[in-house]
Design an enzyme around this catalytic site. Structure first.
Site, PDB file in Angstrom:
ATOM      1  N   SER A  94       0.809  -1.228   0.000  1.00 50.23           N
ATOM      2  CA  SER A  94       0.000   0.000   0.000  1.00 50.23           C
ATOM      3  C   SER A  94       0.839   1.273   0.000  1.00 50.23           C
ATOM      4  O   SER A  94       0.311   2.357  -0.214  1.00 50.23           O
ATOM      5  CB  SER A  94      -0.936   0.047   1.218  1.00 50.23           C
ATOM      6  OG  SER A  94      -1.631  -1.167   1.351  1.00 50.23           O
ATOM      7  N   ILE A 143       2.197   2.863   2.456  1.00 47.60           N
ATOM      8  CA  ILE A 143       1.810   3.803   3.508  1.00 47.60           C
ATOM      9  C   ILE A 143       2.817   3.772   4.650  1.00 47.60           C
ATOM     10  O   ILE A 143       3.243   2.711   5.092  1.00 47.60           O
ATOM     11  CB  ILE A 143       0.410   3.452   4.040  1.00 47.60           C
ATOM     12  CG1 ILE A 143      -0.597   3.695   2.930  1.00 47.60           C
ATOM     13  CG2 ILE A 143       0.061   4.289   5.271  1.00 47.60           C
ATOM     14  CD1 ILE A 143      -1.877   2.959   3.120  1.00 47.60           C
ATOM     15  N   HIS A 163       2.756   4.194   8.164  1.00 47.90           N
ATOM     16  CA  HIS A 163       1.741   4.232   9.215  1.00 47.90           C
ATOM     17  C   HIS A 163       2.207   5.099  10.374  1.00 47.90           C
ATOM     18  O   HIS A 163       3.398   5.113  10.711  1.00 47.90           O
ATOM     19  CB  HIS A 163       1.470   2.814   9.726  1.00 47.90           C
ATOM     20  CG  HIS A 163       0.862   1.918   8.691  1.00 47.90           C
ATOM     21  ND1 HIS A 163      -0.474   1.955   8.380  1.00 47.90           N
ATOM     22  CD2 HIS A 163       1.408   0.968   7.890  1.00 47.90           C
ATOM     23  CE1 HIS A 163      -0.726   1.058   7.434  1.00 47.90           C
ATOM     24  NE2 HIS A 163       0.400   0.439   7.113  1.00 47.90           N
ATOM     25  N   LYS A 203      -9.671  -6.524   8.202  1.00 49.18           N
ATOM     26  CA  LYS A 203      -9.101  -5.188   8.349  1.00 49.18           C
ATOM     27  C   LYS A 203      -9.806  -4.109   7.541  1.00 49.18           C
ATOM     28  O   LYS A 203      -9.606  -2.926   7.772  1.00 49.18           O
ATOM     29  CB  LYS A 203      -7.611  -5.229   7.954  1.00 49.18           C
ATOM     30  CG  LYS A 203      -6.691  -5.182   9.179  1.00 49.18           C
ATOM     31  CD  LYS A 203      -5.255  -4.942   8.774  1.00 49.18           C
ATOM     32  CE  LYS A 203      -4.726  -3.655   9.365  1.00 49.18           C
ATOM     33  NZ  LYS A 203      -3.326  -3.410   9.024  1.00 49.18           N
ATOM     34  N   GLU A 263       5.953  -8.320   8.039  1.00 52.61           N
ATOM     35  CA  GLU A 263       4.745  -7.938   7.301  1.00 52.61           C
ATOM     36  C   GLU A 263       4.483  -6.468   7.612  1.00 52.61           C
ATOM     37  O   GLU A 263       5.342  -5.786   8.154  1.00 52.61           O
ATOM     38  CB  GLU A 263       3.583  -8.848   7.710  1.00 52.61           C
ATOM     39  CG  GLU A 263       3.270  -8.824   9.179  1.00 52.61           C
ATOM     40  CD  GLU A 263       2.050  -9.666   9.530  1.00 52.61           C
ATOM     41  OE1 GLU A 263       1.290 -10.019   8.630  1.00 52.61           O
ATOM     42  OE2 GLU A 263       1.858  -9.962  10.719  1.00 52.61           O
TER      43      GLU A 263
HETATM   44  C1  LIG Z   1      -0.497  -6.326   0.543  1.00 52.61           C
HETATM   45  C2  LIG Z   1       0.540  -5.686   1.402  1.00 52.61           C
HETATM   46  C3  LIG Z   1       0.380  -4.372   1.865  1.00 52.61           C
HETATM   47  C4  LIG Z   1       1.324  -3.768   2.675  1.00 52.61           C
HETATM   48  N1  LIG Z   1       1.180  -2.467   3.020  1.00 52.61           N
HETATM   49  C5  LIG Z   1       2.129  -1.871   3.793  1.00 52.61           C
HETATM   50  C6  LIG Z   1       2.040  -0.512   4.141  1.00 52.61           C
HETATM   51  O1  LIG Z   1       1.150   0.200   3.672  1.00 52.61           O
HETATM   52  N2  LIG Z   1       2.948   0.031   4.979  1.00 52.61           N
HETATM   53  C7  LIG Z   1       3.968  -0.708   5.478  1.00 52.61           C
HETATM   54  O2  LIG Z   1       4.726  -0.189   6.261  1.00 52.61           O
HETATM   55  N3  LIG Z   1       4.119  -2.004   5.125  1.00 52.61           N
HETATM   56  C8  LIG Z   1       3.221  -2.590   4.293  1.00 52.61           C
HETATM   57  N4  LIG Z   1       3.375  -3.895   3.931  1.00 52.61           N
HETATM   58  C9  LIG Z   1       4.505  -4.612   4.423  1.00 52.61           C
HETATM   59  C10 LIG Z   1       5.762  -4.361   3.620  1.00 52.61           C
HETATM   60  O3  LIG Z   1       5.499  -4.380   2.253  1.00 52.61           O
HETATM   61  C11 LIG Z   1       6.767  -5.426   3.968  1.00 52.61           C
HETATM   62  O4  LIG Z   1       6.910  -5.471   5.347  1.00 52.61           O
HETATM   63  C12 LIG Z   1       8.147  -5.199   3.361  1.00 52.61           C
HETATM   64  O5  LIG Z   1       8.057  -4.949   1.995  1.00 52.61           O
HETATM   65  C13 LIG Z   1       8.989  -6.412   3.628  1.00 52.61           C
HETATM   66  O6  LIG Z   1      10.222  -6.263   3.024  1.00 52.61           O
HETATM   67  P1  LIG Z   1      11.211  -7.483   2.926  1.00 52.61           P
HETATM   68  O7  LIG Z   1      12.458  -6.935   2.397  1.00 52.61           O
HETATM   69  O8  LIG Z   1      11.235  -8.169   4.228  1.00 52.61           O
HETATM   70  O9  LIG Z   1      10.513  -8.495   1.948  1.00 52.61           O
HETATM   71  P2  LIG Z   1      10.570  -8.631   0.358  1.00 52.61           P
HETATM   72  O10 LIG Z   1      10.391  -7.334  -0.294  1.00 52.61           O
HETATM   73  O11 LIG Z   1       9.605  -9.696   0.006  1.00 52.61           O
HETATM   74  O12 LIG Z   1      12.050  -9.093   0.059  1.00 52.61           O
HETATM   75  C14 LIG Z   1      12.521 -10.377   0.311  1.00 52.61           C
HETATM   76  C15 LIG Z   1      13.514 -10.716  -0.743  1.00 52.61           C
HETATM   77  O13 LIG Z   1      14.152 -11.922  -0.433  1.00 52.61           O
HETATM   78  C16 LIG Z   1      14.447 -12.611  -1.614  1.00 52.61           C
HETATM   79  N5  LIG Z   1      14.641 -14.033  -1.367  1.00 52.61           N
HETATM   80  C17 LIG Z   1      13.761 -14.902  -0.861  1.00 52.61           C
HETATM   81  N6  LIG Z   1      14.277 -16.138  -0.821  1.00 52.61           N
HETATM   82  C18 LIG Z   1      15.509 -16.052  -1.332  1.00 52.61           C
HETATM   83  C19 LIG Z   1      16.538 -17.006  -1.558  1.00 52.61           C
HETATM   84  N7  LIG Z   1      16.389 -18.292  -1.260  1.00 52.61           N
HETATM   85  N8  LIG Z   1      17.687 -16.577  -2.117  1.00 52.61           N
HETATM   86  C20 LIG Z   1      17.857 -15.280  -2.429  1.00 52.61           C
HETATM   87  N9  LIG Z   1      16.931 -14.358  -2.212  1.00 52.61           N
HETATM   88  C21 LIG Z   1      15.759 -14.725  -1.670  1.00 52.61           C
HETATM   89  C22 LIG Z   1      13.227 -12.359  -2.437  1.00 52.61           C
HETATM   90  O14 LIG Z   1      13.490 -12.536  -3.802  1.00 52.61           O
HETATM   91  C23 LIG Z   1      12.877 -10.918  -2.098  1.00 52.61           C
HETATM   92  O15 LIG Z   1      13.388 -10.014  -3.023  1.00 52.61           O
HETATM   93  C24 LIG Z   1       2.443  -4.504   3.081  1.00 52.61           C
HETATM   94  C25 LIG Z   1       2.632  -5.788   2.583  1.00 52.61           C
HETATM   95  C26 LIG Z   1       1.707  -6.362   1.718  1.00 52.61           C
HETATM   96  C27 LIG Z   1       1.973  -7.689   1.132  1.00 52.61           C
END
Ligand SMILES: Cc1cc2nc3c(=O)[nH]c(=O)nc-3n(C[C@H](O)[C@H](O)[C@H](O)COP(=O)(O)OP(=O)(O)OC[C@H]3O[C@@H](n4cnc5c(N)ncnc54)[C@H](O)[C@@H]3O)c2cc1C
Ligand SMILES: Cc1cc2nc3c(=O)[nH]c(=O)nc-3n(C[C@H](O)[C@H](O)[C@H](O)COP(=O)(O)OP(=O)(O)OC[C@H]3O[C@@H](n4cnc5c(N)ncnc54)[C@H](O)[C@@H]3O)c2cc1C
Lengths: 415, 477
Positions: B45, B47, B49, B249, B336
């Site tokens: 989204s 956002i 928060h 939600k 998340e």
């Molecule tokens: C529908 C939705 C709405 C949301 N809205 C909000 C919001 O409004 N505000 C907010 O603050 N947060 C929001 N979030 C949460 C936020 O998007 C996530 O918390 C954040 O993007 C997480 O980042 P990340 O880097 O942990 O995950 P990701 O962006 O998923 O990155 C993980 C990375 O790990 C890599 N990876 C996985 N396995 C392997 C492997 N074996 N080898 C190499 N690489 C690997 C993947 O390819 C990926 O690129 C939302 C999430 C969703 C799904």
């Protein structure tokens, strides 16, 4: 700031016809602005036959049709700027442009002709669910890849929508060895011209599935297949008709949308049905001295009509530049009534001179052996017989301004 | 041998890399995808928060509030679009009124500034397009919106400019530890390092299991969205949430930093972590729920629909700590929502954990926490446009007509350190292809530019990961 008497935005068939006409009628200071690297508009990628039967009385390819006008433009030494994007236009007829050579340049004109053509409706606008792989593209983009760049967009495909570009691409891809598995059309009738259904589908045994749509797209990286389904009269999916078709490409030919960002930004009124500007019978928009023609005004079936519209827009733009335009005494609104989807022009301006105005329209559905009428204050002022009316084919009815007693004229089908 | 391998180039892995990039450490970030921001960080989204929804005392609350406080400055440093719009949580009945009261209480307890409970009349003055059925709302002025993929990509770009290495298309398949050295086995070879930081999003549980840490599980939960045309972007001024109820939600409506209108998401547990499908039923649901907030949503103005997948931890809270089962292995998992809001704060916190493990590390002599200021051509004023084109004529050549993206900007996006190599990569960095025609016009042009700048044949250009080719060969003539 650079001044020109007339600026034409868009160097497709509408813009080119307008330019030639304006020059022939004595406007020497005019400029065409085109964002692509060549004049010709969408015709550049139309290497198939079927153009010019009406206007030139001979059958040409799109590129040949365009070439005739490009030659004329060169012969008349009309100036044009290529690779130049018009970024915006305002109500004072200032035209803001950008290109690599001259940079950011502002022009001002006494009259402007809008001839920007249209774009294709993308997947997201239809909200087709499923995965989001490569291999989903509009038919016009595919046509560009094939006809201009010389590349194929896939090896087997389903086409959604039976608009003309989709039909022409069905044939083109088949000739290139791509397997076209089906053309799905959500309406119970085809969207394209009858001759294209015959020559592009039937001649190659490509099935046309009417009242069918794509329910879902499959494949994580590249399209692997689509699920199609039949729809009922309210366009709801009929569950037990779902069918999976394996393919690596989905082409969309689901409608063209006039590119009126500039028109809108300028403050001109836009018709929510045609997505083009509201115009009077002289093709003048609600901004004085700004005219619109071709696919940017409403989507045409034949380029010949686009050319005629470009000529007409130029004739009136010239009158405006020479300060010869007739004074409007009152403005009449033209309204689409029973069985009619849209009309163009949406206004008729009544002047001192009597005039016969052609009102173009499209019907909402297929009619056989009917009459259309123009009425004013519940009285018919004009009537025309049609052997058939097809939503895919533009028609017209004529109205004499002397007969218009009220401030609204209705155009309808007498069913 | 490097000091640290960070697994995952999402917003979390990228901010961890950025925070660590100022120290004298050798670091690589691996991702299974061809680019950053292809996981949850690319589809959410967007956002920031205010921080009142998380339960006080949780890591979610802590990092959300810290991250949200840092975000404006961080976006300024990283040249990421940010807009402090404020947010409203609207209530339609007494149950929901008491819910927003509870959120308000949480927020006050956590010390969140600029929050208030407002009346129906006040809501409708702020947001005239909302439903007159509304009874009241929680207003939080510190909530904001950002471009989530830009935040992710620019944080990584910053880290790479400070010396971090980005390994695209390196899927981690296994991890071994012998003595004090980790071997991170990928499909493209083995990386050895002293520490591993697990930022693998949906796959964080599987990565942890590779070192014998079975302490948590990640449940994939999808959320689907509808994005409307820029013509609809001014329908609301704030981020407008529905109050959470027993049913779920609720969906939110917000403008995006680029001026579109976003409606969504729903929430559905899914089986396949790699699935990103949209569904008719979900889109219908999102639209219907959205209509409760305002009846002015025009579905025919949709530009695209998409899905993001949340990495929901089975324990509920974020997991940010050195694994109890493996020394030198740090989990940053279960991130998340509000993970995006928390990212800069999490990055700094993980740097502290690293320091606590390795001991004192000194800073590099040359590092920077900022990227150069750069405006989109479309947002420049006349003078700036003129100047930009004078410096580089290719800024005069518009490639994407819907978003007015120039060839100069596209070339820059390809040649930056962690640059674009795909159509989607160019799109996320420049917006070319994100407008109302969705690339119908610019796709062939962007392919030409990619092919020329990367010196590969046009039919090798991909939309995203390997296998997402666009052309299948030459025509016969
Ligand atoms: C529908 C939705 C709405 C949301 N809205 C909000 C919001 O409004 N505000 C907010 O603050 N947060 C929001 N979030 C949460 C936020 O998007 C996530 O918390 C954040 O993007 C997480 O980042 P990340 O880097 O942990 O995950 P990701 O962006 O998923 O990155 C993980 C990375 O790990 C890599 N990876 C996985 N396995 C392997 C492997 N074996 N080898 C190499 N690489 C690997 C993947 O390819 C990926 O690129 C939302 C999430 C969703 C799904
Ligand atoms: C695939 C296809 C098949 C067809 N088949 C047939 C056929 O068989 N027979 C037939 O008679 N007709 C056919 N047509 C219809 C006909 O080609 C079109 O109706 C006609 O090209 C429309 O002309 P136009 O000048 O209005 O628009 P276009 O041809 O689209 O030209 C508009 C021009 O404006 C330029 N422009 C737009 N915005 C800007 C801006 N901001 N700044 C600068 N320049 C701008 C564009 O680059 C373009 O060159 C077909 C059309 C298509 C797409």
């Amino acid at each position: 700031m650079i001044y020109h008497e007339l600026i034409i935005i868009g160097g497709g068939p509408a813009g080119m016809a307008a330019a030639v006409t304006a020059r022939e009628r004595g406007i020497s200071d005019l400029l065409i602005i085109e964002r692509e690297n060549m004049l010709g508009g969408i015709l550049k990628q139309c290497i198939h036959n079927g153009f010019g039967l009406h206007y030139f009385s001979e059958e040409l390819t799109g590129s040949e049709y365009a070439a005739k006008f490009v030659d004329k433009i060169d012969e008349l030494k009309i100036s044009y700027k290529l690779n130049t994007m018009v970024l915006s236009v305002d109500g004072n007829k200032m035209v803001y442009t950008s290109n690599e050579e001259d940079g950011y340049v502002i022009y001002k004109a006494k009259a402007i002709i809008l001839a920007m053509g249209c774009r294709e409706r993308p997947r997201g606008n239809l909200r087709i669910p499923g995965s989001n792989p490569s291999g989903v593209l509009t038919a016009g983009t595919a046509q560009r890849f094939v006809n201009i760049d010389g590349y194929l967009p896939g090896t087997s495909c389903v086409i959604l929508g039976s608009g003309d570009i989709g039909l022409i691409m069905a044939r083109r891809l088949t000739l290139e060895g791509v397997k076209v598995k089906a053309v799905c059309e959500i309406m119970p009738h085809p969207g394209g011209l009858v001759r294209n259904i015959e020559q592009c589908l039937n001649d190659y045994d490509i099935p046309l599935k009417l009242s069918h749509t794509v329910f879902s797209i499959h494949g994580k990286k590249r399209v692997e297949g689509v699920t199609i389904a039949m729809v009922d009269e309210h366009f709801n999916i009929i569950e037990n008709t779902k069918e999976y078709i394996a393919c690596d490409t989905l082409l969309l030919s689901v409608g063209l949308i006039p590119e009126n960002e500039l028109t809108f930004a300028m403050g001109a009124k836009i018709d929510s049905v045609t997505n083009g500007a509201f115009v009077n019978q002289n093709l003048e928009t609600s901004v004085e001295g700004v005219f619109s023609c071709g696919n940017v005004l409403h989507v045409h079936d034949l380029v010949d009509y686009v050319t005629l519209e470009g000529i007409k827009a130029a004739e009136h733009a010239v009158e405006h530049i020479k300060n010869n335009a007739l004074k409007t005494i009152r403005r009449v609104t033209v309204v689409a009534a029973a069985g009619i989807r849209y009309v163009m022009p949406q206004y008729i301006d009544i002047t001192e001179e009597e005039e016969v105005v052609r009102v173009y329209f499209r019907s909402r559905k297929v009619f056989k052996e009917v009459s259309t009428f123009a009425s004013c204050d519940d009285v018919w002022i004009s009537k025309r017989r049609h052997l058939r009316l097809l939503p895919a084919e533009m028609e017209f009815i004529e109205v004499n301004t002397n007969d218009i007693k009220d401030d609204t004229v209705y155009i309808g089908v007498d069913a | 041998m490097v000091d640290i391998v960070i697994i995952g180039a999402g917003v979390i892995g990228s901010f961890v890399a950025r925070s660590l990039s100022k120290y004298q450490l050798s670091i690589c970030v691996t991702d299974r995808h061809i680019d950053a921001a292809m996981g949850a960080s690319g589809a959410n989204s967007g956002i920031i928060h205010a921080g009142y929804d998380a339960i006080p005392g949780t890591l979610k609350a802590k990092f959300n509030i810290e991250g949200s406080d840092m975000m404006e400055k961080t976006c300024e440093e990283l040249n990421v679009p940010y807009k402090k719009t404020g947010s409203l949580v609207i209530a339609f009945n007494d149950e929901e009124i008491s819910k927003i009261q509870e959120m308000y209480d949480h927020g006050t307890k956590e010390g969140i500034r600029d929050m208030s409970l407002i009346s129906k009349e006040q809501v409708l003055t702020l947001e005239p397009n909302l439903s007159p059925e509304i009874k009241g709302a929680l207003l939080a002025k510190t909530a904001a919106i950002v471009s989530p993929y830009k935040l992710n990509i620019n944080a990584l770009e910053n880290a790479v400019r400070n010396g971090v290495e980005f390994l695209r298309e390196h899927t981690v398949l296994g991890i071994k530890k012998e003595k004090e050295v980790f071997s991170v086995i990928t499909d493209k070879g083995t990386l050895t390092c002293r520490m591993v930081i697990n930022c693998a999003g949906l796959y964080a549980d599987e990565i942890a299991r590779m070192v014998g840490d079975d302490s948590f599980k990640i449940i994939p939960r999808s959320g689907e969205y509808i994005l409307l045309d820029k013509s609809e972007g001014t329908l609301v001024n704030h981020v407008v949430f529905q109050a959470p109820t027993m049913e779920g939600k609720g969906v939110l409506i917000t403008s995006t930093v680029d001026g579109n209108l976003l409606i969504g998401p729903d929430a559905k547990e899914i089986k396949d972590k790699d699935e990103r499908d949209t569904h008719r039923s979900s889109i219908d649901y999102v639209y219907k729920k959205g209509l409760q907030t305002t009846d002015k949503l025009l579905l025919h103005k949709s530009v695209t629909i998409f899905t993001g997948v949340r990495a929901t931890p089975d324990k509920g809270d974020f997991i940010i700590e050195e694994s109890r089962y493996c020394k030198g292995f740090i989990n940053v998992a279960g991130i998340e929502s509000p993970g995006l809001s928390s990212a800069p704060a999490i990055g700094n916190h993980v740097a502290l954990i690293v320091k606590s493990i390795i001991g004192d590390i000194s800073e590099k002599e040359n590092y920077s926490m900022t990227l150069e200021k750069k405006k989109y051509f479309s947002e420049m004023n006349e003078e700036e446009k003129k100047e930009a084109i004078l410096k580089n004529p290719l800024y005069g050549k518009i490639i994407c007509r819907c978003e007015s993206v120039t060839e100069g900007e596209i070339i820059d996006s390809i040649h930056q350190k962690a640059g674009a190599v795909t159509i989607d990569g160019v799109k996320r960095r420049t917006r070319a292809g994100m407008g109302r025609c969705q690339g119908g016009f610019c796709l062939p042009h962007v392919m030409d530019i990619l092919s020329r700048e990367l010196k590969v044949d046009k039919d090798k250009i991909q939309k995203g990961d390997e296998g997402s080719y666009i052309l299948t060969g030459r025509t016969r003539q």
